[in-house]
Structures are given as structure tokens and as C-alpha cells.
Design an enzyme around this catalytic site. Structure first.
Site, PDB file in Angstrom:
ATOM      1  N   LYS A  53      48.523  85.300  67.320  1.00  0.00           N
ATOM      2  CA  LYS A  53      48.967  84.578  68.513  1.00  0.00           C
ATOM      3  C   LYS A  53      49.586  85.523  69.550  1.00  0.00           C
ATOM      4  O   LYS A  53      49.303  85.411  70.739  1.00  0.00           O
ATOM      5  CB  LYS A  53      49.997  83.492  68.148  1.00  0.00           C
ATOM      6  CG  LYS A  53      49.463  82.449  67.172  1.00  0.00           C
ATOM      7  CD  LYS A  53      50.469  81.325  66.931  1.00  0.00           C
ATOM      8  CE  LYS A  53      51.775  81.766  66.292  1.00  0.00           C
ATOM      9  NZ  LYS A  53      51.672  82.149  64.869  1.00  0.00           N
ATOM     10  N   ARG A  65      56.385  73.741  66.398  1.00  0.00           N
ATOM     11  CA  ARG A  65      56.187  74.069  64.985  1.00  0.00           C
ATOM     12  C   ARG A  65      56.551  72.921  64.066  1.00  0.00           C
ATOM     13  O   ARG A  65      56.442  73.068  62.850  1.00  0.00           O
ATOM     14  CB  ARG A  65      57.088  75.253  64.632  1.00  0.00           C
ATOM     15  CG  ARG A  65      56.355  76.580  64.389  1.00  0.00           C
ATOM     16  CD  ARG A  65      57.444  77.626  64.238  1.00  0.00           C
ATOM     17  NE  ARG A  65      57.044  78.768  63.496  1.00  0.00           N
ATOM     18  CZ  ARG A  65      56.719  79.950  64.056  1.00  0.00           C
ATOM     19  NH1 ARG A  65      56.671  80.083  65.357  1.00  0.00           N
ATOM     20  NH2 ARG A  65      56.442  80.976  63.299  1.00  0.00           N
ATOM     21  N   ARG A  84      52.071  95.101  60.026  1.00  0.00           N
ATOM     22  CA  ARG A  84      52.902  95.006  61.223  1.00  0.00           C
ATOM     23  C   ARG A  84      54.341  95.439  60.902  1.00  0.00           C
ATOM     24  O   ARG A  84      55.008  96.064  61.713  1.00  0.00           O
ATOM     25  CB  ARG A  84      52.879  93.569  61.758  1.00  0.00           C
ATOM     26  CG  ARG A  84      53.660  93.390  63.053  1.00  0.00           C
ATOM     27  CD  ARG A  84      53.356  92.047  63.702  1.00  0.00           C
ATOM     28  NE  ARG A  84      54.146  90.974  63.125  1.00  0.00           N
ATOM     29  CZ  ARG A  84      54.006  89.681  63.436  1.00  0.00           C
ATOM     30  NH1 ARG A  84      53.081  89.291  64.290  1.00  0.00           N
ATOM     31  NH2 ARG A  84      54.762  88.771  62.887  1.00  0.00           N
ATOM     32  N   ARG A 144      60.566  94.416  62.663  1.00  0.00           N
ATOM     33  CA  ARG A 144      60.950  93.038  62.320  1.00  0.00           C
ATOM     34  C   ARG A 144      61.236  92.941  60.826  1.00  0.00           C
ATOM     35  O   ARG A 144      60.348  93.142  60.003  1.00  0.00           O
ATOM     36  CB  ARG A 144      59.822  92.074  62.697  1.00  0.00           C
ATOM     37  CG  ARG A 144      59.843  91.692  64.146  1.00  0.00           C
ATOM     38  CD  ARG A 144      58.725  90.737  64.490  1.00  0.00           C
ATOM     39  NE  ARG A 144      58.734  89.514  63.683  1.00  0.00           N
ATOM     40  CZ  ARG A 144      57.959  88.479  63.934  1.00  0.00           C
ATOM     41  NH1 ARG A 144      57.148  88.491  64.967  1.00  0.00           N
ATOM     42  NH2 ARG A 144      58.003  87.404  63.166  1.00  0.00           N
ATOM     43  N   ARG A 179      57.400  82.142  54.976  1.00  0.00           N
ATOM     44  CA  ARG A 179      56.987  81.706  56.314  1.00  0.00           C
ATOM     45  C   ARG A 179      55.662  80.950  56.256  1.00  0.00           C
ATOM     46  O   ARG A 179      55.472  79.952  56.953  1.00  0.00           O
ATOM     47  CB  ARG A 179      56.861  82.918  57.244  1.00  0.00           C
ATOM     48  CG  ARG A 179      58.234  83.408  57.713  1.00  0.00           C
ATOM     49  CD  ARG A 179      58.238  84.881  58.031  1.00  0.00           C
ATOM     50  NE  ARG A 179      57.395  85.232  59.147  1.00  0.00           N
ATOM     51  CZ  ARG A 179      56.954  86.476  59.372  1.00  0.00           C
ATOM     52  NH1 ARG A 179      57.274  87.465  58.539  1.00  0.00           N
ATOM     53  NH2 ARG A 179      56.203  86.734  60.407  1.00  0.00           N
TER      54      ARG A 179
END
Ligand code: ADP
Length: 193
Positions: free
Chosen positions: A14, A89, A128, A134, A146
């Protein structure tokens, strides 16, 4: 106004596709994840509360993110349209978004939903995590949490928009450019002024 929801599980692309889409279509990018990370960086009370929840891979309370989106919509009264990324969400967030847009005599034009296998999601997020800084990307346990939150609370948001025939499923595996082309095609078909 042309309002688009870019939907999909964590790691579905996204963020990457949002950057390209806002550049092409001149939309205003609203990412609740980015807004929350700005609050964390600024060490605001909201950011400190959100960080604990985000580090566990859970969703922050609806009223927090709805408040952020409401402010962002009000702060951009002349926007051509918005690209919502990571929001809504939950079912409650979707209802709230519809209400906020209705106040502006606008609505969601389309939800483009990126479809990516769970194996690929975990692989991408761990990768990532090597560079993103992060903390929620470095721990496979948090990544799985998640994805579980996504299945339990977020997947139904697509059902909400499906009842209005607004959902298009897009294959989210392949090259960034091919996925971008597929997303652009759907937008072009709907964004004829
Ligand atoms: P990703 O989709 O890759 O997990 P995001 O940046 O969209 O990344 O979100 C990171 C975290 O921020 C989520 O795991 C969640 O804790 C929080 N968050 C972001 N958007 C929302 C939202 N709309 N509602 C609740 N929590 C959110």
C-alpha cells in the site's frame, strides 16, 4: 472529489503504490500508520499511547484514528481527492469515514484491494525491517499478530464496501510497475471528469 481506499494486509504494498498514485493523480495521501509514526516521533501523549499498541501488532483505538482522519480532512478543504492508506481498518472506522465524507458531500469512489499470500507478506515485512527502522517489522511474532488483526478485524471492511459494489481485487504480487498499471487502469475507468 475522487476518493480511493487502497486496501490490503500489512506488507501488501500500500505504501509503495500510494506514493506513485498520489504523484500521478494529485490525490492527498492519508496514511494512519504514517500519522501515528509522526505522533510517536514528536513524542506527543497520543504517540506514546499508540506506540505500545503498535509494538504489539494490535490496532490503536478507533476514536484515535478517526479523530486524526477527521482533522486531516478538515485541514485540506480544497483537496481534489484523498487516497486512504491503512484506513479504515475496522467496521466502525468505515462507518465513520462515510459519515465524515457525507458531511463534505463526498463518498468513497472505489476500494482497490491488494491480494498477496501470507508467506510473501511475512517475507516482505522482515526484509523491510532490515532498513525501515520500524520496530514492528523486525519481529516475526509481531508481524504475525498484525496479520491476525487484519483477518479478525480488518478483512470485514472489504465486505462493507462490497455491498455497494465498490471493491476491486488486484493481484499484489509481481513487479511494482505492473501492479501500478493495474491500479491505474481501475482508477482511470472511474475517474472520468
Ligand atoms: P502495516 O499496514 O504495514 O502494518 P501501517 O503503517 O499501516 O503498516 O500500520 C502500522 C500500525 O499502526 C498498525 O499495526 C496499527 O497498530 C496502527 N494503525 C495504523 N492504522 C490504523 C488504523 N486505521 N486503525 C488502528 N490502528 C492503526
Amino acid at each position: 472529489m475522487f476518493n480511493l481506499i487502497l486496501f490490503g494486509p500489512p506488507g501488501s504494498g500500500k505504501g509503495t503504490q500510494s506514493e506513485k498514485l498520489i504523484a500521478k493523480y494529485g490525490l492527498n495521501h492519508l496514511s494512519t500508520g504514517d500519522l501515528l509514526r509522526s505522533e510517536i516521533a514528536a513524542k506527543t501523549p497520543l504517540g506514546l499511547e499508540a506506540k505500545n499498541i503498535m509494538d504489539k501488532g494490535q490496532l490503536v483505538p478507533d476514536e484515535v484514528v478517526i479523530g486524526m482522519i477527521s482533522s486531516a480532512l478538515d485541514a485540506n478543504p480544497t483537496a481534489k481527492g484523498f487516497l486512504f492508506d491503512g484506513f479504515p481498518r475496522t467496521g466502525a472506522q468505515a462507518q465513520a469515514l462515510d459519515n465524515l465524507l457525507e458531511l463534505k458531500e463526498a463518498s468513497i469512489n472505489v476500494m482497490l484491494a491488494l491480494d498477496v499470500s501470507e508467506k510473501e507478506l511475512v517475507k516482505r515485512l522482515l526484509k523491510r525491517g532490515e532498513t525501515s527502522g520500524r520496530s514492528d517489522d523486525t519481529n516475526e511474532h509481531v508481524i504475525r499478530a498484525r496479520i491476525t488483526e487484519y483477518h479478525n478485524k480488518t478483512a470485514i471492511v472489504a465486505e462493507y464496501y462490497r455491498q455497494f459494489n465498490k471493491v476491486v481485487l488486484i493481484k499484489g504480487e509481481g513487479s511494482v510497475d505492473d501492479i501500478f498499471a493495474a491500479l491505474s487502469k481501475e482508477i482511470d475507468e472511474r475517474n472520468k471528469e
